[in-house]
Design a protein around this motif. Sequence first.
Motif, PDB file in Angstrom:
ATOM      1  N   THR A 115       4.714  38.021  26.115  1.00 32.04           N
ATOM      2  CA  THR A 115       6.070  37.228  26.629  1.00 32.04           C
ATOM      3  C   THR A 115       6.602  38.423  27.747  1.00 32.04           C
ATOM      4  N   HIS A 116       6.916  37.567  28.563  1.00 35.79           N
ATOM      5  CA  HIS A 116       7.942  37.697  28.941  1.00 35.79           C
ATOM      6  C   HIS A 116       9.824  38.349  28.237  1.00 35.79           C
ATOM      7  N   ARG A 117       9.642  36.494  27.727  1.00 31.58           N
ATOM      8  CA  ARG A 117      10.642  36.738  27.315  1.00 31.58           C
ATOM      9  C   ARG A 117      10.464  35.027  25.858  1.00 31.58           C
ATOM     10  N   PHE A 118      11.723  35.709  24.978  1.00 31.79           N
ATOM     11  CA  PHE A 118      11.577  33.701  24.334  1.00 31.79           C
ATOM     12  C   PHE A 118      13.000  33.635  24.065  1.00 31.79           C
ATOM     13  N   GLU A 119      13.163  31.846  23.787  1.00 38.06           N
ATOM     14  CA  GLU A 119      14.368  31.786  23.517  1.00 38.06           C
ATOM     15  C   GLU A 119      14.596  30.458  22.012  1.00 38.06           C
ATOM     16  N   LEU A 120      15.588  29.974  21.665  1.00 38.22           N
ATOM     17  CA  LEU A 120      14.945  29.466  20.919  1.00 38.22           C
ATOM     18  C   LEU A 120      15.504  27.677  21.571  1.00 38.22           C
ATOM     19  N   ILE A 121      15.264  26.448  21.630  1.00 38.78           N
ATOM     20  CA  ILE A 121      15.338  25.098  21.627  1.00 38.78           C
ATOM     21  C   ILE A 121      15.639  24.720  20.748  1.00 38.78           C
ATOM     22  N   ASN A 122      16.351  23.089  20.887  1.00 43.29           N
ATOM     23  CA  ASN A 122      16.273  22.494  19.645  1.00 43.29           C
ATOM     24  C   ASN A 122      16.956  23.205  18.712  1.00 43.29           C
ATOM     25  N   PRO A 123      17.739  23.558  18.619  1.00 47.22           N
ATOM     26  CA  PRO A 123      18.197  24.505  16.989  1.00 47.22           C
ATOM     27  C   PRO A 123      18.559  23.335  15.991  1.00 47.22           C
ATOM     28  N   LYS A 124      18.511  22.180  17.011  1.00 48.85           N
ATOM     29  CA  LYS A 124      19.055  20.842  15.859  1.00 48.85           C
ATOM     30  C   LYS A 124      18.306  21.097  14.911  1.00 48.85           C
ATOM     31  N   ALA A 125      17.112  21.313  15.483  1.00 47.56           N
ATOM     32  CA  ALA A 125      15.582  20.473  14.492  1.00 47.56           C
ATOM     33  C   ALA A 125      15.311  21.775  13.300  1.00 47.56           C
ATOM     34  N   ILE A 126      16.628  22.524  12.893  1.00 46.84           N
ATOM     35  CA  ILE A 126      15.771  23.405  12.435  1.00 46.84           C
ATOM     36  C   ILE A 126      16.113  22.797  11.056  1.00 46.84           C
ATOM     37  N   ARG A 127      15.591  23.171   9.981  1.00 44.69           N
ATOM     38  CA  ARG A 127      15.775  22.591   8.622  1.00 44.69           C
ATOM     39  C   ARG A 127      15.658  23.789   7.366  1.00 44.69           C
ATOM     40  N   TRP A 128      17.262  24.465   6.954  1.00 41.04           N
ATOM     41  CA  TRP A 128      16.786  25.743   6.558  1.00 41.04           C
ATOM     42  C   TRP A 128      15.708  25.077   4.731  1.00 41.04           C
ATOM     43  N   VAL A 129      15.029  25.586   4.232  1.00 42.36           N
ATOM     44  CA  VAL A 129      14.709  25.335   2.922  1.00 42.36           C
ATOM     45  C   VAL A 129      15.370  26.968   1.672  1.00 42.36           C
ATOM     46  N   GLY A 130      15.306  25.757   0.532  1.00 43.52           N
ATOM     47  CA  GLY A 130      16.008  26.550  -0.339  1.00 43.52           C
ATOM     48  C   GLY A 130      15.062  27.180  -1.729  1.00 43.52           C
ATOM     49  N   GLY A 131      16.094  27.919  -2.632  1.00 41.51           N
ATOM     50  CA  GLY A 131      15.477  27.614  -4.119  1.00 41.51           C
ATOM     51  C   GLY A 131      15.268  29.072  -3.677  1.00 41.51           C
ATOM     52  N   GLU A 132      14.311  30.089  -4.722  1.00 41.46           N
ATOM     53  CA  GLU A 132      14.095  31.593  -4.673  1.00 41.46           C
ATOM     54  C   GLU A 132      14.329  31.666  -3.396  1.00 41.46           C
ATOM     55  N   ILE A 133      13.875  31.204  -2.740  1.00 48.25           N
ATOM     56  CA  ILE A 133      13.656  31.311  -0.857  1.00 48.25           C
ATOM     57  C   ILE A 133      14.551  31.133   0.035  1.00 48.25           C
ATOM     58  N   ARG A 134      14.680  31.588   0.744  1.00 43.83           N
ATOM     59  CA  ARG A 134      15.374  30.428   1.791  1.00 43.83           C
ATOM     60  C   ARG A 134      15.165  30.987   3.073  1.00 43.83           C
ATOM     61  N   GLY A 135      15.064  30.113   4.034  1.00 43.28           N
ATOM     62  CA  GLY A 135      14.620  30.528   5.786  1.00 43.28           C
ATOM     63  C   GLY A 135      14.761  28.939   5.902  1.00 43.28           C
ATOM     64  N   PRO A 136      14.133  29.301   7.467  1.00 40.84           N
ATOM     65  CA  PRO A 136      14.841  28.069   8.521  1.00 40.84           C
ATOM     66  C   PRO A 136      13.287  27.644   8.725  1.00 40.84           C
ATOM     67  N   LYS A 137      12.740  26.554   9.124  1.00 38.99           N
ATOM     68  CA  LYS A 137      11.919  25.872   9.490  1.00 38.99           C
ATOM     69  C   LYS A 137      12.031  24.897  10.154  1.00 38.99           C
ATOM     70  N   HIS A 138      10.859  24.844  11.720  1.00 41.08           N
ATOM     71  CA  HIS A 138      11.078  23.657  12.663  1.00 41.08           C
ATOM     72  C   HIS A 138      12.225  24.755  13.850  1.00 41.08           C
ATOM     73  N   VAL A 139      11.196  25.670  13.908  1.00 39.62           N
ATOM     74  CA  VAL A 139      12.411  26.853  14.251  1.00 39.62           C
ATOM     75  C   VAL A 139      10.855  26.723  16.315  1.00 39.62           C
ATOM     76  N   MET A 140      12.340  26.088  16.842  1.00 37.22           N
ATOM     77  CA  MET A 140      11.226  25.284  17.642  1.00 37.22           C
ATOM     78  C   MET A 140      11.951  26.313  19.046  1.00 37.22           C
ATOM     79  N   ILE A 141      10.943  27.344  19.676  1.00 34.48           N
ATOM     80  CA  ILE A 141      10.927  28.729  20.835  1.00 34.48           C
ATOM     81  C   ILE A 141      10.330  28.157  21.511  1.00 34.48           C
ATOM     82  N   ARG A 142      10.785  28.060  23.227  1.00 29.35           N
ATOM     83  CA  ARG A 142       9.396  28.318  24.263  1.00 29.35           C
ATOM     84  C   ARG A 142      10.176  29.947  24.848  1.00 29.35           C
ATOM     85  N   ALA A 143       8.661  29.423  25.583  1.00 32.35           N
ATOM     86  CA  ALA A 143       7.877  31.170  25.826  1.00 32.35           C
ATOM     87  C   ALA A 143       7.299  31.004  27.159  1.00 32.35           C
TER      88      ALA A 143
END
Length: 389
Positions: free
Chosen positions: A358-386
């Motif tokens: 890629t030349h660059r990539f960026e986050l689009i639609n940050p509102k779509a992100i849902r964080w999952v939790g428990g022992e693990i934690r991280g983002p789901k639905h991380v929409m990227i425009r490349a």
Amino acid sequence: MGLAGRYNHFAEEFIVDPYALWRRLREEEPVARAETHDGYYVVSRYEHIREAAADTERFSSANGTGIPPLPMVGIIPIDVDPPEQHEYRRIINPAFTAQAVAAHEPQVRAVVSEVLDDLQGRSEFDASDQLGMRISPPVALGYVGFDREDWPALIQGIDDVTRLRSTDSEATLNAAGGVMEICLKLLADRRASPPRGDLMDLILAGAFHGEPLSDQQVLLMLATLLVGAIDTTALAIASSTYYLATHPDHQGYLREHGISKAAVEEMVRWSSPVQVIGRTVTRDTELGGCPLHKDDRVLLIFASGNRQESVFENPDEMEFERPSIPHLGFGHGPHKCAGLNLGKLMLRVTLEELLGRTHRFELINPKAIRWVGGEIRGPKHVMIRAEWR
Ligand code: HEM
């Protein structure tokens, strides 16, 4: 009730943005009582987390590391205390040395290339389900020795276990049963066929107290590998892509300098996909000045220790030239992650290929992100425009 009273590592209010609360906990109540999940103590400071994780005599894993308990307790080696834990680690460690894992780089790159070939040309993609979750399952399942035809059912089953665990114990047990059935089939097939030179061979040839491992011991070992490898690495990939997509300067730095070992460590520190792990107190003691009693449970917030200002300057940002300070992303002490070299290899190769294509990539639609939790934690639905090359 203190600051930690309502803390719940599964609840949305504590997983979307826990950093301000963790900072206050570190400063005001470093070892604090939480009343959720039948009560336990939250440990948020780097030095106390290291103290507890290193001292397996006072802080045991033998009752499981999940709060609330995972559907299976006694999985190997994560729920076993030293010295027995060392015996099990000796069986699998040869498959995870830096050298053994490095030899696997072509296979990892092939998986990553196949996924990126598919994504290339799309203007948008999801860095969690369409990137991380398409890389770590085939690499990890192939590394252990699972047959390709079983991958989809295994991936679904493991996902169900992690997702349903805090809400639906019957569905969780069913899902865990399905995963174990596939493991039993693998075990029967592999006991009856010639060695293939993979991790499964090491496990089948392994001995404990001088005796070959029983079927049950093998199953319990496979359970740790399955739970430990897949979501963790997928979330490390999704989190790191998210960070780079929202930090063009950091992205530019990596494009110019390449991805060093220090940069990969920094991505794991910042993402901390295993945000917490539990232990049980074996005798009356204290931690950080807080009295603890036999059978109390403690929750070590690795991800909070990894953001401690007095240890990591400017902790909320990735600093690729940070002096090397041991972070807690892979844990600490005897249970420190067995598969860390494989996790780091997947992370590096994925980002190398993504940056290289890629030349660059960026986050689009940050509102779509849902964080999952428990022992693990991280983002789901991380929409990227490349912008592809
Ligand atoms: C970026 C990816 C990964 C992260 C962040 C991660 C993190 C961790 C952490 C924090 C622990 C310590 C648990 C404790 O203290 O109780 C752990 C243990 C473990 N991990 Fe990983 N892990 C990753 C990838 C992997 C992979 C790819 C594998 C295997 C293929 C793996 C296998 C294991 C095993 C077997 C243990 C148990 C070690 C023991 O109890 O002695 N992990 N991991």
